[in-house]
Design a protein around this motif. Structure first.
Motif, PDB file in Angstrom:
ATOM      1  N   PRO A 411       0.878  -1.136   0.452  1.00 40.47           N
ATOM      2  CA  PRO A 411       0.263   0.106  -0.151  1.00 40.47           C
ATOM      3  C   PRO A 411       1.315   1.918   0.551  1.00 40.47           C
ATOM      4  O   PRO A 411       2.039   1.424   0.528  1.00 40.47           O
ATOM      5  N   PHE A 412       0.339   2.305  -0.549  1.00 42.08           N
ATOM      6  CA  PHE A 412       1.217   4.084  -0.536  1.00 42.08           C
ATOM      7  C   PHE A 412      -0.334   4.589  -0.953  1.00 42.08           C
ATOM      8  O   PHE A 412      -1.556   3.974  -0.967  1.00 42.08           O
ATOM      9  N   ASP A 413       0.263   6.072  -0.202  1.00 41.12           N
ATOM     10  CA  ASP A 413      -0.989   7.209  -0.557  1.00 41.12           C
ATOM     11  C   ASP A 413      -1.427   7.356  -1.741  1.00 41.12           C
ATOM     12  O   ASP A 413      -0.032   7.987  -2.173  1.00 41.12           O
ATOM     13  N   PRO A 414      -2.260   7.104  -2.665  1.00 38.21           N
ATOM     14  CA  PRO A 414      -1.985   8.246  -3.936  1.00 38.21           C
ATOM     15  C   PRO A 414      -2.201   8.786  -3.856  1.00 38.21           C
ATOM     16  O   PRO A 414      -1.835   9.068  -5.205  1.00 38.21           O
ATOM     17  N   VAL A 415      -2.665   9.904  -3.292  1.00 37.44           N
ATOM     18  CA  VAL A 415      -1.845  11.112  -2.965  1.00 37.44           C
ATOM     19  C   VAL A 415      -0.941  11.519  -3.274  1.00 37.44           C
ATOM     20  O   VAL A 415       0.052  12.091  -4.025  1.00 37.44           O
ATOM     21  N   ALA A 416       0.152  11.045  -2.035  1.00 39.58           N
ATOM     22  CA  ALA A 416       0.987  11.883  -2.075  1.00 39.58           C
ATOM     23  C   ALA A 416       2.455  11.067  -2.414  1.00 39.58           C
ATOM     24  O   ALA A 416       3.165  11.140  -3.630  1.00 39.58           O
ATOM     25  N   ALA A 419       6.726   9.730  -3.996  1.00 39.82           N
ATOM     26  CA  ALA A 419       7.592  10.279  -3.469  1.00 39.82           C
ATOM     27  C   ALA A 419       6.942  10.679  -1.912  1.00 39.82           C
ATOM     28  O   ALA A 419       7.949  10.621  -0.595  1.00 39.82           O
ATOM     29  N   GLY A 420       5.885  11.089  -2.095  1.00 43.60           N
ATOM     30  CA  GLY A 420       5.494  11.142   0.052  1.00 43.60           C
ATOM     31  C   GLY A 420       5.785   9.726   0.789  1.00 43.60           C
ATOM     32  O   GLY A 420       5.991   9.967   1.140  1.00 43.60           O
ATOM     33  N   ALA A 426      10.315   7.168   7.648  1.00 49.84           N
ATOM     34  CA  ALA A 426      10.381   6.859   8.573  1.00 49.84           C
ATOM     35  C   ALA A 426       9.557   7.002   9.117  1.00 49.84           C
ATOM     36  O   ALA A 426       9.339   5.978  10.517  1.00 49.84           O
ATOM     37  N   ASP A 427       8.291   7.342   9.153  1.00 47.26           N
ATOM     38  CA  ASP A 427       7.182   6.928   9.739  1.00 47.26           C
ATOM     39  C   ASP A 427       6.390   6.440   9.335  1.00 47.26           C
ATOM     40  O   ASP A 427       5.211   6.071   9.454  1.00 47.26           O
ATOM     41  N   THR A 428       6.533   5.578   8.212  1.00 49.68           N
ATOM     42  CA  THR A 428       5.709   4.356   7.850  1.00 49.68           C
ATOM     43  C   THR A 428       5.591   3.577   8.889  1.00 49.68           C
ATOM     44  O   THR A 428       6.826   2.742   9.100  1.00 49.68           O
TER      45      THR A 428
END
Length: 474
Positions: A411-416, A419-420, A426-428
């Motif tokens: 998963p990853f944030d589709p908005v960020a 790159a986000g 580090a905070d993921t």
């Protein structure tokens, strides 16, 4: 001092007892003492010491009556009690009273003359019938409790359970929320002591703790709550699940039995793995041993955190392996072909958190193993294991079904975007980072090179290779 008959005044020891003091106010023993004092006055006895055993049974072998023992040790001249069954309920205690050669006067049962064979015979007969009646009463109560449990009725003789009102049925929202929070803490690997502190600091004390003047939660008390079938709406009798209770559940079945598996797993108390915890290190279950090819896990070696397989072929320093795997993963993400390959797969990574699903599925499998081990060790009974296994398997089937139908990339944030993800690495959450590392790179732990191990470079400890994205898509 002389009595009415001109003889010396006897100094009486008064003994009072009740088996159950529901209010804790000792009103029952106070009334007994008042009646005993009246009898002493009638008989011309001087009142000596008052011995009180409040809220204590006289029939259970495991229960010690401190003031009864103290009274026998004081060698009383005469004993006054409200009724002989307050003093003695079983033959073994009668014989101890006979041995000290003292007579007993009871408000409700008259005089037991233990100085003569006839008196002792009467006393033994009375006590034998008292023991019989006590045993019969216990059997009747057991049968009534069993029938009530089978009918799903709550057991209301004792103090109310944490989470429910005085009727033992109505949920108290604040306490119920504390129970749910405590179960969630255990499932995420936190300890009983952490739950006890959380509940105590939040003022969510147990009913018994409140009655005791604000006593903090104990580890045993927390465990009893989190492992009791009551909180999934199950009626029990002597530990056996009888069926559905007539009260609403506070915990979901899979959550409750997950906590049961963790808290009752024998390995929890023997230095073994903490069953039910998701991996707490970046490369556990991902990195492979360079000797045997098995996955490695985190452990310690001479005070240094390392990765190694079950046969300890390798002792790769965790700090070196984590840093190199992270660097290689982030480098792979910024490579020109990475983003087009990921987005070109035509799959939506935002549809579900696959890392979370895989971690949850693994945790459920471990909890199933934990239930089986707990049953084998006698920590839980067959009915608990059967009910728990069914609940956990149903949840596991649902999770595995979700995994089959979600995107094949982490998963990853589709908005960020990617790159986000890189910027906030580090905070993921750890499960997400683990999923991306496993998606991007192959990690191999290498064995130390003999006496020159201290001279090894990072490349000597761990081997990192980028994965073929086309193979991932397939």
């Amino acid at each position: 001092m002389t009595n009415r008959m001109g003889g010396p005044v006897m100094r009486a020891s008064i003994y009072v007892r009740i088996s159950m003091d529901l209010t804790g106010e000792e009103l029952g023993v106070a009334r007994q003492e008042e009646e005993c004092r009246k009898l002493c006055k009638q008989l011309g006895f001087e009142v000596g010491r008052i011995f009180t055993d409040n809220d204590l049974s006289a029939t259970k072998k495991t229960v010690v009556r401190p003031d009864f023992e103290a009274m026998l040790a004081s060698k009383p001249e005469v004993i006054v009690c409200w009724h002989t069954d307050r003093l003695i309920r079983v033959t073994r205690d009668l014989e101890r009273v006979i041995d000290i050669g003292v007579n007993v006067h009871a408000v409700m049962a008259g005089h037991l003359d233990l100085s003569t064979p006839a008196g002792r015979a009467v006393a033994r007969t009375v006590t034998a019938w008292a023991t019989y009646e006590g045993e019969q009463k216990a059997e009747r109560q057991k049968l009534a409790n069993l029938q009530a449990a089978r009918a799903g009725k709550p057991y209301t003789a004792g103090i109310r359970p944490f989470g429910y009102a005085d009727d033992h049925v109505t949920i108290l929202p604040d306490e119920a929320e504390a129970i749910r929070e405590g179960a969630a803490m255990i499932l995420t690997g936190e300890s009983l002591s952490a739950v006890a502190r959380r509940w105590t600091e939040a003022g969510r004390l147990s009913p018994r703790g409140i009655a005791a003047g604000g006593k903090a939660w104990t580890l045993r008390g927390v465990k009893q709550v989190l492992t009791s079938p009551r909180y999934v709406g199950q009626a029990t009798y002597r530990g056996e699940v009888m069926g559905k209770g007539a009260w609403p559940a506070i915990l979901d079945a899979d959550v409750h039995y997950g906590a049961v598996a963790i808290l009752n797993n024998p390995e929890r108390f023997s230095g073994g793995k903490r069953t039910g915890r998701t991996p707490q290190t970046l490369l556990t279950g991902i990195g492979l041993c360079g000797v045997c090819g098995e996955t490695g896990s985190g452990r310690g070696y001479r005070g240094v955190p390392v990765y190694g397989c079950a046969d300890t072929h390798t002792r790769t320093p965790r700090s070196i392996a984590d840093k190199r795997a992270t660097t290689a993963t982030l480098a792979r993400m910024v490579w020109p072909d990475f983003l087009p390959s990921v987005l070109g797969s035509g799959q939506s990574a935002s549809a579900s958190d696959t890392a979370h699903l895989h971690a949850e599925a693994q945790a459920l499998r471990e909890r199933l193993d934990g239930l089986a081990m707990a049953y084998a060790e006698g920590a839980i009974n067959l009915s608990q294991m059967t009910a728990g296994s069914e609940a956990l398997r149903n949840k596991l089937e649902r999770i595995e079904s979700q995994i089959v139908n979600v995107a094949g990339i982490p998963p990853f944030d589709p908005v960020a975007g990617i790159a986000g993800l890189i910027e906030g690495w580090a905070d993921t959450p750890l499960p997400t980072r683990r999923a991306w590392v496993d998606f991007c790179v192959e990690v191999t732990f290498l064995p130390a090179k003999g006496k020159h191990a201290r001279l090894m470079t990072p490349d000597d400890h761990v081997k990192i290779e980028w994965r073929d994205l086309a193979a991932n898509e397939d």
